[in-house]
Design an enzyme around this catalytic site. Sequence first.
Site, PDB file in Angstrom:
ATOM      1  N   CYS A   4      -3.394   6.059  27.834  1.00 32.99           N
ATOM      2  CA  CYS A   4      -3.228   7.461  27.433  1.00 32.99           C
ATOM      3  C   CYS A   4      -4.594   8.153  27.391  1.00 32.99           C
ATOM      4  CB  CYS A   4      -2.535   7.545  26.077  1.00 32.99           C
ATOM      5  SG  CYS A   4      -3.591   7.109  24.668  1.00 32.99           S
ATOM      6  N   CYS A  29      -4.543   5.783  19.620  1.00 36.86           N
ATOM      7  CA  CYS A  29      -3.764   5.902  20.859  1.00 36.86           C
ATOM      8  C   CYS A  29      -2.589   6.851  20.647  1.00 36.86           C
ATOM      9  CB  CYS A  29      -3.257   4.500  21.235  1.00 36.86           C
ATOM     10  SG  CYS A  29      -2.033   4.444  22.543  1.00 36.86           S
ATOM     11  N   HIS A  57       1.240  -4.899   6.507  1.00 38.09           N
ATOM     12  CA  HIS A  57       0.150  -4.956   7.494  1.00 38.09           C
ATOM     13  C   HIS A  57      -1.195  -5.332   6.881  1.00 38.09           C
ATOM     14  CE1 HIS A  57       0.396  -0.802   5.968  1.00 38.09           C
ATOM     15  NE2 HIS A  57      -0.922  -0.834   6.017  1.00 38.09           N
ATOM     16  N   GLU A  58      -1.301  -5.420   5.561  1.00 36.72           N
ATOM     17  CA  GLU A  58      -2.527  -5.895   4.914  1.00 36.72           C
ATOM     18  C   GLU A  58      -2.334  -7.377   4.635  1.00 36.72           C
ATOM     19  OE1 GLU A  58      -3.203  -3.715   1.352  1.00 36.72           O
ATOM     20  OE2 GLU A  58      -3.084  -1.739   2.293  1.00 36.72           O
ATOM     21  N   HIS A  78       5.689   4.911   1.424  1.00 36.00           N
ATOM     22  CA  HIS A  78       6.305   5.954   2.244  1.00 36.00           C
ATOM     23  C   HIS A  78       7.506   5.392   3.005  1.00 36.00           C
ATOM     24  CE1 HIS A  78       3.716   9.438   1.713  1.00 36.00           C
ATOM     25  NE2 HIS A  78       2.645   8.681   1.846  1.00 36.00           N
ATOM     26  N   CYS A 123      -6.968   6.750  24.662  1.00 39.64           N
ATOM     27  CA  CYS A 123      -7.521   5.440  25.007  1.00 39.64           C
ATOM     28  C   CYS A 123      -8.602   5.566  26.079  1.00 39.64           C
ATOM     29  CB  CYS A 123      -6.419   4.511  25.499  1.00 39.64           C
ATOM     30  SG  CYS A 123      -5.299   3.930  24.211  1.00 39.64           S
ATOM     31  N   CYS A 133       0.825  -1.211   0.000  1.00 40.55           N
ATOM     32  CA  CYS A 133       0.000   0.000   0.000  1.00 40.55           C
ATOM     33  C   CYS A 133       0.852   1.252   0.000  1.00 40.55           C
ATOM     34  CB  CYS A 133      -0.940  -0.007   1.196  1.00 40.55           C
ATOM     35  SG  CYS A 133      -0.115   0.376   2.764  1.00 40.55           S
ATOM     36  N   THR A 191       1.284   3.461   2.347  1.00 42.17           N
ATOM     37  CA  THR A 191       2.108   3.623   3.545  1.00 42.17           C
ATOM     38  C   THR A 191       3.415   2.859   3.400  1.00 42.17           C
ATOM     39  OG1 THR A 191       0.125   3.881   4.905  1.00 42.17           O
ATOM     40  CG2 THR A 191       2.177   3.366   6.049  1.00 42.17           C
TER      41      THR A 191
END
Length: 350
Positions: A93, A104, A60-61, A42, A96, A37, A39
């Site tokens: 945090c 987060c 991550h996909e 990047h 959250c 993707c 990202t």
Amino acid sequence: MLTATYTGDRTITIAEAHTQPPAPGQVRLRVAYVGLCGTDLHILHGNMDDRVQTPLVFGHEMSGTIDAVGEGVDGWREGQQVTVMPLAWDGTCPACLAGNGHICQNLDFIGIDSPGALQATWNVPAEVLVALPDGIALDAAALVEPVAVAVHDVRRAEITGGERAVVIGGGPIGVLIATVARAFGAEVAVIELDANRRAQVAGLGFETLDPREVDQVAWVEEWTGGAGADVVFEVSGAAQAVLGATALAKVRGTLVVVAIHPTPREIDLQRVFWRELRILGARVYQRTDFERAVELIADGTIPTDVLITKVVPLAETQAAFEDLEAGRAMKVLVDVQQGQPVQPGQEAGA
């Protein structure tokens, strides 16, 4: 096993690693497919070098099956088909505690801030798993994460049936936003510079326009009967697109900023003031978005066969990014198991 690892300087190395048993609270996944993707681009371009630690196994996909279950993990079984919502939040945090764990303030985006899916087996916390229905194709299921992005964007916009939406940018996420918005009842137009992408988008039944050939403001006004678009999604990441986006929205319309902008952009605040526009950021997703994304893929709403342009083995990950950069592909998947060493007692291709 083999991994695709970002080592800096626009370089991906195919490296060896050892399969590890899952720790308590973890599951080990046998990764099937990983989508590449924007990202990830990047990362490859070095735009996130101040954030990622190299060498980084990224991605991550994904889709895959559970290979082993760690101590203390209930409700999951070996062989079950799953995907991963790659977010780990601290739960302490202010974000959250306000119920916004997905953004987060100390978020671990798995595959960026910690090791990702471009490896034959991948150990992840059990709480990030999302079940896939029986019978779903694992190549199609690798699109659940980007579809969840689109679902979140459309939900943030609060689109209702009969509204008109403009998507600026006809890449993979732009097409998914258009598709999800249509599933939510909107009429959608897509602004895209690249002729090949415009043709693909038009083939999916959307209005398209090239802003170099058509006055986009006049076109949108005519399309909406002089009102302007109810929602404008800025997905291109281009400075000029941001500057012009507010001119496309109706009085009290909504601009949703989806693209990652590495530097600050100019925006027409006079138009924001004059029309009482609403500007929203839309980042990542929540579990409900993932669950809806699974449904949209399983029922055929998302045209995964059209969107998946190419499937490559892990060894060709770097070349696949070149295709993405050149606009030669809509969505490229990496078949992570293709080319992996054969384990003792395992048949090739199993």
